[in-house]
Structures are given as C-alpha cells and as structure tokens.
Design a protein around this motif. Structure first.
Motif, PDB file in Angstrom:
ATOM      1  N   ILE A 235       0.867  -1.179   0.000  1.00 25.03           N
ATOM      2  CA  ILE A 235       0.000   0.000   0.000  1.00 25.03           C
ATOM      3  C   ILE A 235       0.904   1.229   0.000  1.00 25.03           C
ATOM      4  O   ILE A 235       1.856   1.299   0.786  1.00 25.03           O
ATOM      5  N   SER A 236       0.605   2.198  -0.871  1.00 24.69           N
ATOM      6  CA  SER A 236       1.438   3.391  -0.951  1.00 24.69           C
ATOM      7  C   SER A 236       0.575   4.618  -1.210  1.00 24.69           C
ATOM      8  O   SER A 236      -0.665   4.539  -1.220  1.00 24.69           O
ATOM      9  N   VAL A 237       1.263   5.766  -1.433  1.00 23.91           N
ATOM     10  CA  VAL A 237       0.578   7.059  -1.557  1.00 23.91           C
ATOM     11  C   VAL A 237       1.011   7.725  -2.850  1.00 23.91           C
ATOM     12  O   VAL A 237       2.205   7.729  -3.200  1.00 23.91           O
ATOM     13  N   VAL A 238       0.065   8.319  -3.555  1.00 17.94           N
ATOM     14  CA  VAL A 238       0.335   9.112  -4.756  1.00 17.94           C
ATOM     15  C   VAL A 238      -0.107  10.548  -4.502  1.00 17.94           C
ATOM     16  O   VAL A 238      -1.231  10.783  -4.026  1.00 17.94           O
ATOM     17  N   VAL A 239       0.772  11.488  -4.808  1.00 21.37           N
ATOM     18  CA  VAL A 239       0.479  12.914  -4.626  1.00 21.37           C
ATOM     19  C   VAL A 239       0.860  13.667  -5.887  1.00 21.37           C
ATOM     20  O   VAL A 239       1.660  13.177  -6.697  1.00 21.37           O
ATOM     21  N   PRO A 240       0.336  14.908  -6.084  1.00 15.96           N
ATOM     22  CA  PRO A 240       0.740  15.716  -7.249  1.00 15.96           C
ATOM     23  C   PRO A 240       2.182  16.185  -7.118  1.00 15.96           C
ATOM     24  O   PRO A 240       2.720  16.301  -6.013  1.00 15.96           O
ATOM     25  N   VAL A 241       2.814  16.442  -8.258  1.00 12.01           N
ATOM     26  CA  VAL A 241       4.164  17.004  -8.254  1.00 12.01           C
ATOM     27  C   VAL A 241       4.058  18.518  -8.298  1.00 12.01           C
ATOM     28  O   VAL A 241       3.073  19.101  -8.795  1.00 12.01           O
ATOM     29  N   LYS A 242       5.074  19.195  -7.774  1.00  8.36           N
ATOM     30  CA  LYS A 242       5.101  20.658  -7.795  1.00  8.36           C
ATOM     31  C   LYS A 242       5.388  21.169  -9.200  1.00  8.36           C
ATOM     32  O   LYS A 242       5.913  20.451 -10.047  1.00  8.36           O
ATOM     33  N   ASP A 243       5.069  22.461  -9.423  1.00  5.36           N
ATOM     34  CA  ASP A 243       5.371  23.083 -10.710  1.00  5.36           C
ATOM     35  C   ASP A 243       6.874  23.152 -10.922  1.00  5.36           C
ATOM     36  O   ASP A 243       7.662  23.198  -9.970  1.00  5.36           O
ATOM     37  N   ASP A 244       7.322  23.267 -12.183  1.00  5.67           N
ATOM     38  CA  ASP A 244       8.731  23.315 -12.534  1.00  5.67           C
ATOM     39  C   ASP A 244       9.332  24.633 -12.047  1.00  5.67           C
ATOM     40  O   ASP A 244       8.937  25.725 -12.494  1.00  5.67           O
TER      41      ASP A 244
ATOM     42  N   PHE B 197     -10.214  -1.910   2.085  1.00  6.21           N
ATOM     43  CA  PHE B 197      -9.814  -2.060   3.488  1.00  6.21           C
ATOM     44  C   PHE B 197      -8.789  -1.004   3.888  1.00  6.21           C
ATOM     45  O   PHE B 197      -8.440  -0.898   5.064  1.00  6.21           O
ATOM     46  N   VAL B 198      -8.305  -0.207   2.914  1.00  5.85           N
ATOM     47  CA  VAL B 198      -7.279   0.791   3.199  1.00  5.85           C
ATOM     48  C   VAL B 198      -7.775   1.813   4.220  1.00  5.85           C
ATOM     49  O   VAL B 198      -6.993   2.339   5.026  1.00  5.85           O
ATOM     50  N   LYS B 199      -9.069   2.073   4.224  1.00  5.38           N
ATOM     51  CA  LYS B 199      -9.614   3.029   5.197  1.00  5.38           C
ATOM     52  C   LYS B 199      -9.343   2.564   6.623  1.00  5.38           C
ATOM     53  O   LYS B 199      -9.042   3.379   7.499  1.00  5.38           O
ATOM     54  N   ASP B 200      -9.451   1.286   6.869  1.00 10.29           N
ATOM     55  CA  ASP B 200      -9.186   0.775   8.219  1.00 10.29           C
ATOM     56  C   ASP B 200      -7.736   1.002   8.618  1.00 10.29           C
ATOM     57  O   ASP B 200      -7.436   1.333   9.773  1.00 10.29           O
ATOM     58  N   ILE B 201      -6.833   0.833   7.661  1.00 11.22           N
ATOM     59  CA  ILE B 201      -5.418   1.063   7.957  1.00 11.22           C
ATOM     60  C   ILE B 201      -5.172   2.532   8.273  1.00 11.22           C
ATOM     61  O   ILE B 201      -4.430   2.876   9.206  1.00 11.22           O
ATOM     62  N   LEU B 202      -5.807   3.441   7.524  1.00 12.67           N
ATOM     63  CA  LEU B 202      -5.634   4.872   7.774  1.00 12.67           C
ATOM     64  C   LEU B 202      -6.208   5.268   9.133  1.00 12.67           C
ATOM     65  O   LEU B 202      -5.661   6.134   9.815  1.00 12.67           O
ATOM     66  N   LYS B 203      -7.304   4.623   9.525  1.00 10.92           N
ATOM     67  CA  LYS B 203      -7.870   4.915  10.853  1.00 10.92           C
ATOM     68  C   LYS B 203      -6.903   4.523  11.959  1.00 10.92           C
ATOM     69  O   LYS B 203      -6.772   5.221  12.963  1.00 10.92           O
TER      70      LYS B 203
ATOM     71  N   ALA C 264      -4.030  13.587  -1.506  1.00  7.61           N
ATOM     72  CA  ALA C 264      -3.283  12.371  -1.831  1.00  7.61           C
ATOM     73  C   ALA C 264      -4.257  11.224  -2.051  1.00  7.61           C
ATOM     74  O   ALA C 264      -5.391  11.241  -1.564  1.00  7.61           O
ATOM     75  N   ILE C 265      -3.801  10.204  -2.789  1.00  7.92           N
ATOM     76  CA  ILE C 265      -4.545   8.962  -3.001  1.00  7.92           C
ATOM     77  C   ILE C 265      -3.770   7.834  -2.322  1.00  7.92           C
ATOM     78  O   ILE C 265      -2.574   7.634  -2.592  1.00  7.92           O
ATOM     79  N   VAL C 266      -4.444   7.110  -1.428  1.00  9.40           N
ATOM     80  CA  VAL C 266      -3.829   5.968  -0.752  1.00  9.40           C
ATOM     81  C   VAL C 266      -4.518   4.700  -1.260  1.00  9.40           C
ATOM     82  O   VAL C 266      -5.732   4.556  -1.110  1.00  9.40           O
ATOM     83  N   ASP C 267      -3.750   3.800  -1.861  1.00  7.60           N
ATOM     84  CA  ASP C 267      -4.346   2.594  -2.433  1.00  7.60           C
ATOM     85  C   ASP C 267      -3.276   1.518  -2.564  1.00  7.60           C
ATOM     86  O   ASP C 267      -2.109   1.728  -2.234  1.00  7.60           O
ATOM     87  N   GLU C 268      -3.690   0.372  -3.070  1.00  7.21           N
ATOM     88  CA  GLU C 268      -2.769  -0.742  -3.250  1.00  7.21           C
ATOM     89  C   GLU C 268      -1.945  -0.537  -4.517  1.00  7.21           C
ATOM     90  O   GLU C 268      -2.372   0.125  -5.470  1.00  7.21           O
TER      91      GLU C 268
ATOM     92  N   MET D  16       4.705   8.720  -6.638  1.00 10.88           N
ATOM     93  CA  MET D  16       4.497   7.886  -5.463  1.00 10.88           C
ATOM     94  C   MET D  16       5.534   8.260  -4.396  1.00 10.88           C
ATOM     95  O   MET D  16       6.724   8.348  -4.692  1.00 10.88           O
ATOM     96  N   VAL D  17       5.072   8.490  -3.183  1.00  8.92           N
ATOM     97  CA  VAL D  17       5.961   8.945  -2.122  1.00  8.92           C
ATOM     98  C   VAL D  17       5.772   8.098  -0.874  1.00  8.92           C
ATOM     99  O   VAL D  17       4.817   7.317  -0.763  1.00  8.92           O
ATOM    100  N   GLY D  18       6.663   8.318   0.078  1.00  8.88           N
ATOM    101  CA  GLY D  18       6.539   7.668   1.382  1.00  8.88           C
ATOM    102  C   GLY D  18       6.876   6.198   1.330  1.00  8.88           C
ATOM    103  O   GLY D  18       7.145   5.622   0.282  1.00  8.88           O
ATOM    104  N   PRO D  19       6.839   5.549   2.488  1.00 11.68           N
ATOM    105  CA  PRO D  19       7.126   4.106   2.543  1.00 11.68           C
ATOM    106  C   PRO D  19       5.986   3.293   1.958  1.00 11.68           C
ATOM    107  O   PRO D  19       4.842   3.742   1.896  1.00 11.68           O
ATOM    108  N   THR D  20       6.317   2.066   1.530  1.00 14.34           N
ATOM    109  CA  THR D  20       5.311   1.126   1.050  1.00 14.34           C
ATOM    110  C   THR D  20       4.937   0.190   2.192  1.00 14.34           C
ATOM    111  O   THR D  20       5.791  -0.513   2.732  1.00 14.34           O
ATOM    112  N   TYR D  21       3.675   0.204   2.561  1.00  8.15           N
ATOM    113  CA  TYR D  21       3.195  -0.645   3.657  1.00  8.15           C
ATOM    114  C   TYR D  21       2.858  -2.023   3.101  1.00  8.15           C
ATOM    115  O   TYR D  21       2.162  -2.147   2.089  1.00  8.15           O
ATOM    116  N   LYS D  22       3.347  -3.053   3.775  1.00  5.56           N
ATOM    117  CA  LYS D  22       3.226  -4.407   3.254  1.00  5.56           C
ATOM    118  C   LYS D  22       1.788  -4.916   3.301  1.00  5.56           C
ATOM    119  O   LYS D  22       1.038  -4.646   4.226  1.00  5.56           O
TER     120      LYS D  22
END
Length: 883
Positions: A572-581, A710-716, A749-753, A770-776
């Motif tokens: 499970i990981s996170v996707v966020v927008p990139v900043k402007d150039d 089930f990702v919502k449960d992990i975020l909670k 951000a979008i949190v999904d598998e 994609m940023v941050g650690p990948t949750y197993k």
C-alpha cells in the motif's frame, strides 16, 4: 459260554477302572473333606449365537486345558461356568446375577456387547468381582469402574492409525460412516479429534441403522455421492458392512477416485464376510487391524483350535481363528496365573449380605473375599509370549499393539504397512528400534477401487451436484482488473479483466474440470453499501463457494475463509501531485543552499577577512591606509577568495595557514553549490507537494481511497480522521480529485494498493508521483470456504500460471507496456543543501582562524613585553609625583 481266561480279563479291566475312578474322584472329595485342593469358580458370559463368541469359547476351553496341563499337581482347580446371553441385555444381566449369587464366581469373562457389559460392570463393582470383558466401546471407562478390566483394545485406540493414513495421503476431508448403536457411536468423537490433529475435517457423518433395508442404504450412498468428499471411513459390523459395500458398488462408488478405509473389527473379521461380496464390491479397500506376530506356538495352537472347534460345533461352517479369540485365550491365561498367585491366601467365598427380610437378588449377592486380590494381580499383568503377542494389561487397560494396514485384493487381504504410535507408518514392523526391511516408501503398493494405482485425490466436483458458485464484485470502475456485465435478456453473467483471465487460466491448468458460475455482488458508494468484507463473508454463509476479484488477503478475512497463494504484487502506498517546474523561478540560484547556510557562509567570509586583516595589518603595507580603505580591504580580500581572485600578497605564516584552510572550505562550498544548481537547472525534478502521510494529518488534507477498500481501516489505525476520507472508483476520478486539491473539493493524496497505483501512474505519470514508505500487504488471492480441498490445487495452479509466459501476456493485454512512462517511479527529489552537511568544514575553518589569531596575540605580547613594562613604570612615577 465264556472261557475262564475271558472272565479274568473282564475282572482285570473292571479293577483298573475302579482304581482310575478312585484317583480321579478323591481330589474332589478331598476338597469336601477339607483337603488342600481349592476350587475357584469363574463365570463366562458370551453371545453364543455369534461366530466371534464361538471362536472365543473354543479358545477359553483350550486355555483352561493348557492351565490344567501345566498345573497337574496344583492344589487349585478352576471351574468354568458358561452362560449364553443370546444377544439380549436382560439375558446377560440375568446370567451375571445367577453366576454371582448362586454359583458365587470369583471372576467373570464377558460379555461381548458394550450395553451388556455396562450393567455387569456395576454388579462387579458391587460384589467386588473382576469383570474381564472384550467390549471395545470407549464409553466403558476403566478409571470409573475399578473392577472392570478390558480384555481387548478399545475402538478409540485405532483412531490415530486411521488419521495417520489420512495424513499420509494428504486428504483434507473425510466422511465417517458408522452404525447407529453403542458400538458405532463410541468411536466418532475420538476419530474426529484424531483427524483434527492432522488438520483434516470430518465433512459429514453418515449414520446407518442396523435395521436399515437396502433401499435406505442406497439412498444414503446417493446422498454421499452428491458431496465433494471421496474418502470414507467405515465403522460397521460385518453383516451391515457387506450390505453397504454391495450397494456402494451399485452406486458406482467403488470406482477410481474413491478411497475406503474399514476399522479393525471389520478387518479382523473379514473372513466372516461372504467371499463373493469381497471379490465383487470390496476390491481396493484399505483396512487396519491389530498386528499378531507369527510364532510356532501360534501355528500349533491354530491346528489344535480348528480340531477342537469342529468338535464343539460340528454342524457349523468352518471359521478362522481371529484376534478376539487370541485375546480371550490370553485373558483366561492371565486370570489363571492370578488365581494361582492369590487363591491360597484367601478363601474363594462370598461374605453374605446382612440378613433382613425382603432382600432382592442384588441385595443378597454379598461380596467376594478373593475378588480384590485377583483384581490387583490381573489389572497389572504381562504375558511376554502371549498368543496375540506381548499381552500387557496396565491399570486394567490392554495396552495398544502395532496395527497392520491391509489392502483388500482378490479373495482376501494383503499387508502394505504397519503403524505404531511411536514410529508412525512404516513398511515393516520395527524390532529393537530398527526396521526389519529398509524401503524408501513407508507403505507398499496399493491397488485402489477401480483397479487404479493412482492415489485418490480425496474429493471431486460431483457431476450431479451444484456448480461452483463464484462471487464477483461489481463496482463500475478500474475495469482493467475486473468488469462484470449482466445480459439484459438471458441474465448471463460475464466477467472480463486481468483477474477473471487469471482465474480462467488457473482453472484450465487443473488436471480436472471445475464447472463454475459467476454471481455478481454490487459494491456501491452509499452509506449502506456492501464492501469487500461482506463479499468474502458470503462464503462462510454458504451463499458462495468462492470469490474471484481484487480481494486482498488479510488476517481478519482468513478467519472465515481460506485464500490461495497471491497472484499479484503486494503493498500500500501514496500518490500525490508534483510541484510546478521551478526552473522558471528568477531566484532559483538561491535554492541550492538553505538560508541558514547562506547566513553562516557570509558570516565566515567576514570573520576570515577580519582575521587576515589583524594578522597582516602591522607587517603588510597593502593592509594599511585610511579606515574606510581597511574596512573595504577586509570584505574585498575575504570575498575574493570565493573565485580565487585575491591579488594581495600575504607575509605572515599565520595568514598563510588560515588561507589554506579557508580556500579548501570555499572550494567544497562552491563545488557543492555548482552541482546542486546544475541539477536544478538541467534535470526535471518530480518534487511532490507532500512527502509523508503525517503531513496530510498535520495539514488536515483530504485523502482519496477506492470504494469498499480495506485501506480506510489502515488509515484509521494511523490516526486519520474518517471524515477526511473520500471514495472514488475510476482512474479519472482519482485524477480529477488530485487536480482540484483538498481546498477545492478534491484530495491531497490517493492511498491505495500498488496494482491500482501502478496503473494510475502509467496513465498520469507526468502529473503525480508515489511517495513515502510502502506498507506491506499480502496481495490479491482467490477466496474459498474453510477447509476447501480446492485450495491446494488452485494454489499450485496459480504458481504454474505465474511462472509461465502466459502471465506476461495477460498483463500486457490489460495494462500495456509499463515502460512507456519512465518518470512514474522517480522517487529521488533534489533539495537545498543544509548547514548540517558543512558543520565540520566551518568548525575546522573557525578553529584554524581562532588558533592563528590567538598565537599572533601571544607572540605580539611577548615581543613587546619591555615596552609594556616601561609604560607601567612611567605611569607609576607620574602618579607618585602628583601625590
């Protein structure tokens, strides 16, 4: 007219007869005259209408004969008293009361049936007479009945051997077929527990009434044939079992793919089953029975037994000696041994009950004076060379012996292996901890029903049964993974996408056909919507047999379903927008260094310039002049080292030392600055707006998730506010939400598998990262009911599909070439240089400059010490003159 010689012969024969009669009768009369001969009465209660009882009766007679032969001059005479219970519990009770009250027996052997034995044991406890019974029901407890001694193995002792066979062939489910009687029901809980210990379930219990007719038996077999399990454990009496197997043959259940195991009673009494039934309907059946080692004593006894049996029952068809007869022989032998040991220490009589009126038969029994002594001797006895092998009774219980595993072939049986609790299954019995014959396979070759040599799988999808009901999620998005469509006219359900294609290939890889139907399960984004947990739970409710979809393997779900091996990547990981150039920023040249590093660098430039001025001012003309010139020189000289443009010559060695260190520091700073700025200007940086999930919590950002995930449960669990969740179902909705941001009705951000995020980045790789650690996580898997025999085969098929080229073709078909977007996985982000990276350099430069300045001051004071002292003396004189 007789001759005198003939008359003499007749008189001589009569004389010899009288002398022989006198020697035979005198011991009995001597007993009445209180001589040393002691008579001990022993009761025997058997169902003489059964073949087994007749076999045991003959063995008991031979055991008593052998005792009399070995104790020819013994002062103890054992007198047997046989009673026939006639297969009736009341007859057995009546016989026991007669033997205890009228005959006053000191021990009873029998009865055979558990229901009869139960009452007789109570009588034995009351009158303190040992009851040695071959009843095998586990419900008869030796611990609860102190005067009960079991002269046969309890039926529960074979359960571990049966479980070992089931485990050996890796059968996951079995069906128990047992008789609706105390004989049949007693073994069921023990067998169920033994199977559970080897992770095998009893999928069904089939109860056959002893009075069932052939049609009822056939109906029950047809019912069993509609179920998946194909392994049957049969615990029936021979007569009922022979009828069952005849009907099993008629129901085509004695063919390839079926496995039948019969318990010890039926296997031991197989000779009592009609040979035509064995040849036609029992071929390939496995059975277990107690192992009887061969010996010369047993061979000689078998010959004697056959002769005596014909004498006792001349009108009966010949039967074979069995283990129950041998146990009866050894039991009577052990009893005779005990009687010899204790009979001379107590009088074999009963103490009469207290005399009072209206005594019942039970009240008038009294108690045995010899029984307690007999009990102590018999309940712990060992016959090393018993006819049945080592005959050991410990605490009133016959100890288990090895079991032989047989395969019914032709008209009889063939040994294929052995089992002991210590060594498990082996090809040959072990002697002195060494196998008599080494062999690679623990069991010999087995011919299975249908003359097959292939081990039955243990289960089948019944052709006459229901098709596999497969639940599939309907959610209206991410159709590359699964898309479910329902035909408006025919209501036929069609599933397409990556996951259904994988499932179809897995089913094709199985060595057998598995018919299935897809059943849609809607997942909608409404407050009362059903989610994936509800879909999976439908399996435990028996509404579905399996679930195929983007279902993640979770520990919470595995409590009520079994998953196959995963067929997709996990995490499970996170996707966020990139900043402007930022390359178009006019002040980008300031970005390579953090503000604290800029300030520290400028301060050190001024500090080094000041130190150089102090060191050179007195000895170097270029550092002299008006004050504004000297101040300018401090800044000029220091900052000119940045580009190595300083032209002023230095004369002090202290200055040279300071400049060497400082020029090195400047070199490192300029090189680092140049590299960082070059990277910012030449390489496109996918810098995220957010680098960590904690930033989302701090900033109160909204987070996007997939519907029903089930990702919502992990975020909670990570302390996210559930009110900040927003659900989406398509990639386009993900893109729209991230583009608008949290402040404009979107998400930060979008949190999904990972499979979904990979697909999303493949389409929008230049806008998001994609940023941050990948949750197993365990990945996607197919779900089946608990204990389903399909799971191991499906898992193996999943591995087979994944290892082949077919999996790559399926991925290419639905996800395309993931290398089309090289930037989607860029995780490195260029950042400004911080002070922490250069603290060591500044420390060296500061210590070097400070040390040089300190040494200069000390040297200056030393060289001008006389002047300083003269000035002090002159000042003192001026003060004194003024005074």
């Amino acid at each position: 007219m007789r001759s005198p010689r003939c008359h003499f012969v007749i008189l001589f024969i009569q004389f010899v007869s009288i002398i022989s009669f006198y020697h035979c009768v005198m011991p009995i009369r001597g007993e009445e005259n209180k001589t040393s001969v002691v008579k001990v009465d022993v009761g025997i209660i058997l169902d003489l209408e059964t073949d087994v009882a007749k076999v045991m009766h003959t063995c008991i007679l031979l055991a008593l004969e052998d005792y009399r032969a070995s104790a020819n001059r013994s002062a103890i005479r054992i007198v047997p008293h046989l009673r026939n219970s006639k297969k009736d519990d009341v007859e057995a009770a009546s016989a026991a009361i007669y033997l205890l009250k009228d005959v006053q027996v000191q021990a009873i052997f029998g009865p055979q049936m558990s229901t009869q034995t139960d009452f007789v044991i109570d009588l034995g406890n009351r009158v303190k007479v040992p009851i040695i019974s071959p009843a095998a029901s586990p419900s008869l407890s030796v611990k609860e009945n102190p005067f009960f001694i079991r002269g046969a193995l309890p039926s529960s002792s074979q359960t571990k051997a049966i479980a070992a066979i089931v485990k050996y062939y890796d059968w996951r489910e079995v069906v128990i077929i047992y008789e609706d009687s105390s004989y049949g029901t007693g073994i069921v809980p023990h067998l169920t527990n033994a199977l559970l210990e080897v992770n095998t379930l009893v999928s069904y219990r089939s109860v056959i009434s002893p009075s069932a007719n052939d049609d009822q038996i056939l109906k029950e077999l047809y019912n069993l044939n509609t179920k998946q399990t194909r392994v049957f454990v049969v615990h029936l009496q021979p007569y009922l079992a022979s009828r069952l197997f005849l009907k099993a043959k008629e129901a085509e259940m004695m063919s390839s793919g079926y496995a039948w195991i019969i318990t010890d009673v039926l296997t031991s009494l197989l000779d009592s089953v009609d040979h035509s039934v064995i040849e036609s309907s029992m071929q390939g059946v496995l059975g277990i029975k107690p192992y009887i080692p061969r010996s010369n004593e047993l061979s000689n006894f078998t010959k004697r037994w056959r002769k005596r049996f014909r004498e006792e029952y001349p009108d009966m068809d010949p039967v074979e000696l069995n283990v129950f007869g041998l146990w009866a022989y050894d039991s009577i032998t052990a009893l005779a041994k005990a009687i010899v040991e204790v009979a001379t220490t107590a009088i074999p009589k009963f103490k009469k009950a207290n005399a009072r009126e209206n005594l019942t038969d039970l009240d008038a029994l009294g108690t045995s004076e010899l029984g307690s002594l007999l009990l102590d001797s018999v309940q712990n006895t060992v016959l090393k060379r018993g006819l049945s092998g080592e005959f050991r009774i410990i605490k009133g219980e016959l100890q288990p012996s090895p079991y032989v595993i047989v395969n019914i072939i032709g008209k009889g049986e063939r040994s294929v292996g052995f089992w002991t609790e210590k060594d498990g299954i082996s090809y040959k019995p072990k002697m002195n901890s060494k196998t008599a014959k080494s062999i690679n396979e623990p069991l010999g070759a087995i011919i299975w029903p249908g003359e097959s040599t292939i081990v039955p799988r243990g289960w089948e999808i019944p052709t006459s049964g229901k098709r596999l009901r497969v639940g599939v999620p309907v959610k209206g998005g991410l159709e590359q993974f699964i898309k479910v469509e329902i035909d408006a006219k025919t209501q036929a359900v069609t599933a397409t996408g990556f996951i259904p294609d994988v499932f179809r290939e897995v089913i094709r890889s199985l060595p057998y056909a598995v018919p299935y139907d897809f059943i849609p399960f809607p997942i909608e984004h409404i407050p009362t919507s059903q989610e994936y947990d509800d879909l999976v739970y439908k399996i435990s409710l028996k509404e579905y047999d399996a679930v195929v979809g983007d279902v993640t393997i979770l520990a919470s779900r595995s409590k009520y379903v079994d998953f196959t091996l995963p067929f997709s990547e996990s995490g499970i990981s996170v996707v966020v927008p990139v900043k402007d150039d930022e390359r178009r920023n006019a002040w980008i040249f300031l970005k390579p260094l953090k503000s604290e590093l800029w300030i520290t660098t400028g301060a050190f430039f001024v500090f080094i310039g000041f130190v150089v001025w102090v060191l050179e001012h007195r000895v170097n003309q270029e550092f002299r002049g008006p004050k504004h010139k000297q101040v300018g020189m401090i800044f000029w000289f220091s900052f000119s080292t940045l580009v190595f443009a300083h032209r002023e010559r230095v004369t002090s060695n202290f200055t040279r030392f300071v400049l060497i260190v400082w020029v090195f520091v400047v070199l490192v700073l300029t090189s680092s600055y140049t590299a960082s700025l070059t990277s910012m200007l030449t390489v496109q940086q996918l810098q995220p707006t957010i680098t960590d999930l904690n930033d989302l919590i701090k900033n109160g950002e909204y987070v996007g998730c997939q519907k029903g995930t089930f990702v919502k449960d992990i975020l909670k669990h990570m302390k996210f506010d559930s009110s900040k969740f927003r659900s989406y179902s398509t990639l386009e909705e993900y893109n729209d939400a991230l583009s608008r941001g949290s402040k404009n009705g979107g998400v930060g951000a979008i949190v999904d598998e990972l499979p979904y995020l990979r697909l999303f980045l493949n389409k929008y790789c230049r806008k998001y990262i994609m940023v941050g650690p990948t949750y197993k996580a365990a990945g996607f898997g197919f779900a089946f009911s608990k204990g389903s025999p399909l799971v191991p085969d499906i898992s193996r098929a999943v591995l087979q599909v994944m290892e082949g080229e077919l999996m790559n073709k399926i991925i290419q078909k639905w996800f395309g070439n993931e290398t089309d977007c090289p930037q989607k996985d860029v995780m490195a982000i260029a950042s400004s240089l911080t002070l922490d990276s250069f603290k060591g350099l500044f420390l060296i430069a500061g210590v070097s400059a400070g040390s040089a300045l300190l040494l200069f001051l000390l040297t200056f004071l030393y060289h001008h010490r006389e002047i300083l002292c003269t000035d002090d003396v002159a000042e003192a004189r001026d003060i004194s003159n003024s005074v």
